[in-house]
Design an enzyme around this catalytic site. Structure first.
Site, PDB file in Angstrom:
ATOM      1  N   GLN A  84      50.124  11.216  17.516  1.00 17.99           N
ATOM      2  CA  GLN A  84      48.815  11.805  17.858  1.00 17.99           C
ATOM      3  C   GLN A  84      48.958  12.881  18.931  1.00 17.99           C
ATOM      4  O   GLN A  84      48.320  13.934  18.855  1.00 17.99           O
ATOM      5  CB  GLN A  84      47.862  10.718  18.355  1.00 17.99           C
ATOM      6  CG  GLN A  84      47.356   9.808  17.246  1.00 17.99           C
ATOM      7  CD  GLN A  84      46.350   8.810  17.773  1.00 17.99           C
ATOM      8  OE1 GLN A  84      46.589   8.179  18.813  1.00 17.99           O
ATOM      9  NE2 GLN A  84      45.255   8.648  17.085  1.00 17.99           N
ATOM     10  N   ASP A 140      39.897  -3.676  26.410  1.00 21.14           N
ATOM     11  CA  ASP A 140      40.182  -2.269  26.711  1.00 21.14           C
ATOM     12  C   ASP A 140      39.602  -1.974  28.092  1.00 21.14           C
ATOM     13  O   ASP A 140      38.388  -1.979  28.271  1.00 21.14           O
ATOM     14  CB  ASP A 140      39.506  -1.399  25.625  1.00 21.14           C
ATOM     15  CG  ASP A 140      39.906   0.059  25.711  1.00 21.14           C
ATOM     16  OD1 ASP A 140      40.386   0.490  26.770  1.00 21.14           O
ATOM     17  OD2 ASP A 140      39.722   0.769  24.699  1.00 21.14           O
ATOM     18  N   ARG A 142      39.960   0.806  29.834  1.00 14.89           N
ATOM     19  CA  ARG A 142      39.982   2.225  30.181  1.00 14.89           C
ATOM     20  C   ARG A 142      38.629   2.743  30.665  1.00 14.89           C
ATOM     21  O   ARG A 142      37.589   2.210  30.348  1.00 14.89           O
ATOM     22  CB  ARG A 142      40.467   3.053  28.984  1.00 14.89           C
ATOM     23  CG  ARG A 142      41.941   2.892  28.757  1.00 14.89           C
ATOM     24  CD  ARG A 142      42.400   3.611  27.517  1.00 14.89           C
ATOM     25  NE  ARG A 142      41.842   3.011  26.318  1.00 14.89           N
ATOM     26  CZ  ARG A 142      42.032   3.499  25.107  1.00 14.89           C
ATOM     27  NH1 ARG A 142      42.726   4.603  24.931  1.00 14.89           N
ATOM     28  NH2 ARG A 142      41.518   2.885  24.064  1.00 14.89           N
ATOM     29  N   LYS A 168      35.339   5.865  22.586  1.00 17.74           N
ATOM     30  CA  LYS A 168      35.734   6.973  23.473  1.00 17.74           C
ATOM     31  C   LYS A 168      34.675   8.071  23.429  1.00 17.74           C
ATOM     32  O   LYS A 168      34.279   8.610  24.459  1.00 17.74           O
ATOM     33  CB  LYS A 168      37.097   7.508  23.013  1.00 17.74           C
ATOM     34  CG  LYS A 168      37.750   8.468  23.976  1.00 17.74           C
ATOM     35  CD  LYS A 168      39.070   9.013  23.414  1.00 17.74           C
ATOM     36  CE  LYS A 168      40.197   8.015  23.442  1.00 17.74           C
ATOM     37  NZ  LYS A 168      41.482   8.598  22.975  1.00 17.74           N
TER      38      LYS A 168
HETATM   39  N1  LIG Z   1      47.253  -3.481  25.901  1.00 15.70           N
HETATM   40  C1  LIG Z   1      47.812  -2.825  24.884  1.00 15.70           C
HETATM   41  N2  LIG Z   1      47.791  -1.490  24.913  1.00 15.70           N
HETATM   42  C2  LIG Z   1      48.319  -0.844  23.857  1.00 15.70           C
HETATM   43  C3  LIG Z   1      48.909  -1.501  22.786  1.00 15.70           C
HETATM   44  N3  LIG Z   1      49.368  -0.572  21.909  1.00 15.70           N
HETATM   45  C4  LIG Z   1      49.055   0.627  22.447  1.00 15.70           C
HETATM   46  N4  LIG Z   1      48.434   0.479  23.628  1.00 15.70           N
HETATM   47  C5  LIG Z   1      47.865   1.488  24.518  1.00 15.70           C
HETATM   48  O1  LIG Z   1      46.683   1.953  23.907  1.00 15.70           O
HETATM   49  C6  LIG Z   1      46.388   3.252  24.405  1.00 15.70           C
HETATM   50  C7  LIG Z   1      46.043   4.121  23.218  1.00 15.70           C
HETATM   51  O2  LIG Z   1      44.922   3.585  22.644  1.00 15.70           O
HETATM   52  P1  LIG Z   1      44.632   3.546  21.119  1.00 15.70           P
HETATM   53  O3  LIG Z   1      43.700   2.381  20.891  1.00 15.70           O
HETATM   54  O4  LIG Z   1      45.921   3.597  20.320  1.00 15.70           O
HETATM   55  O5  LIG Z   1      43.909   4.870  20.785  1.00 15.70           O
HETATM   56  P2  LIG Z   1      42.572   5.419  21.413  1.00 15.70           P
HETATM   57  O6  LIG Z   1      42.992   6.324  22.550  1.00 15.70           O
HETATM   58  O7  LIG Z   1      41.605   4.341  21.753  1.00 15.70           O
HETATM   59  O8  LIG Z   1      41.946   6.179  20.197  1.00 15.70           O
HETATM   60  P3  LIG Z   1      42.426   7.509  19.520  1.00 15.70           P
HETATM   61  O9  LIG Z   1      41.746   8.610  20.278  1.00 15.70           O
HETATM   62  O10 LIG Z   1      41.977   7.423  18.121  1.00 15.70           O
HETATM   63  O11 LIG Z   1      43.932   7.551  19.663  1.00 15.70           O
HETATM   64  C8  LIG Z   1      47.587   3.709  25.197  1.00 15.70           C
HETATM   65  O12 LIG Z   1      47.270   3.531  26.579  1.00 15.70           O
HETATM   66  C9  LIG Z   1      48.660   2.713  24.776  1.00 15.70           C
HETATM   67  O13 LIG Z   1      49.617   2.491  25.795  1.00 15.70           O
HETATM   68  C10 LIG Z   1      48.909  -2.918  22.777  1.00 15.70           C
HETATM   69  O14 LIG Z   1      49.352  -3.593  21.848  1.00 15.70           O
HETATM   70  N5  LIG Z   1      48.356  -3.534  23.852  1.00 15.70           N
END
Ligand SMILES: Nc1nc2c(ncn2[C@@H]2O[C@H](COP(=O)(O)OP(=O)(O)OP(=O)(O)O)[C@@H](O)[C@H]2O)c(=O)[nH]1
Ligand SMILES: [Zn+2]
EC number: 3.5.4.25
Length: 215
Positions: A84, A140, A142, A168
């Protein structure tokens, strides 16, 4: 080396984040401007890569990317982050105008070492959401409130956002960053991340079906 800001009057100072410095960043796709910011409460260093000019006020092609060291830097196929990141920079370069915010919220906000713990739990059967819960975290953690002052610093008012995550889009809107349109960013489904992507779609609301990529 001091991290004294180049422009101390920057409006972002009042918003919990402060612009520190910028430089050119040549990449395989374009030479971006790299802007460095520091978050007051945490000391975290957040980044923005911009290309082109924004003074016409038209919505800007954008990616709000959360740090994933394993995917972005170490080529992990457990997720879609690295692909991405690369695709977003490529699309911005093709358009000659856009921005990528690189937010230091590793592991959906739980941090790198906890993400490794979560991956270990996933190897033992948990899905990505269950693993977070087993470690005592929410789905999440964030927070997108820093985006507005970072974008304001670059003169960007509204976005055409590359994401599959409706949460988001909603969070940015709530924080005063209008998202004029959502552009799907469905890349790198593979045998290692199929379950992860399916869980994101089922439990976190991500739009990842082939039909979601249209439009
Ligand atoms: N806690 C946790 N974090 C993860 C895991 N896999 C990826 N991440 C984190 O998830 C974050 C990315 O989130 P995503 O859910 O993949 O994508 P998004 O940002 O919500 O959505 P997009 O904009 O579509 O990419 C990054 O901070 C990664 O480090 C996991 O299995 N567990
Ligand atoms: Zn990732």
């Amino acid at each position: 080396m001091s991290s004294k800001p180049e422009s101390p009057s920057d409006a972002s100072i009042d918003a919990g984040i402060e612009f520190v410095a910028s430089c050119e960043l040549p990449t395989p796709w374009a030479t971006f401007t790299l802007h460095g910011f520091i978050e007051h409460d945490t000391g975290k260093e957040h980044l923005a890569l911009s290309l082109g000019t924004f003074d016409d006020g038209a919505p800007v092609l954008a990616r709000v990317h959360s740090e994933c060291l394993t995917g972005d830097a170490l080529f992990s196929q457990r997720c879609d982050c690295g692909a991405q990141l690369e695709t977003a920079l490529q699309k911005i370069a093709e358009e000659g105008r856009g921005v990528l915010l690189y937010l230091r919220q590793e592991g959906r906000g739980i941090g790198l070492l906890n993400k490794i713990r979560a991956y270990r739990l996933q190897e033992q059967g948990a899905d990505t959401v269950e693993a977070n819960h087993q470690l005592g975290f929410g789905d999440d953690l964030r927070d997108y409130t820093l985006c507005k002052p970072m974008l304001q610093h670059m003169g960007i008012a509204s976005l055409r956002l590359m994401t599959n995550n409706p949460r988001k889009v909603a969070a940015l809107g709530k924080d005063g960053v209008p998202v004029e349109s959502r552009i799907p960013l469905i890349v790198n489904r593979n045998r290692f991340n199929t379950r992860y992507l399916d869980t994101k779609a089922e439990k976190l609301g991500h739009l990842l079906a082939a039909a979601d990529s249209v439009g």
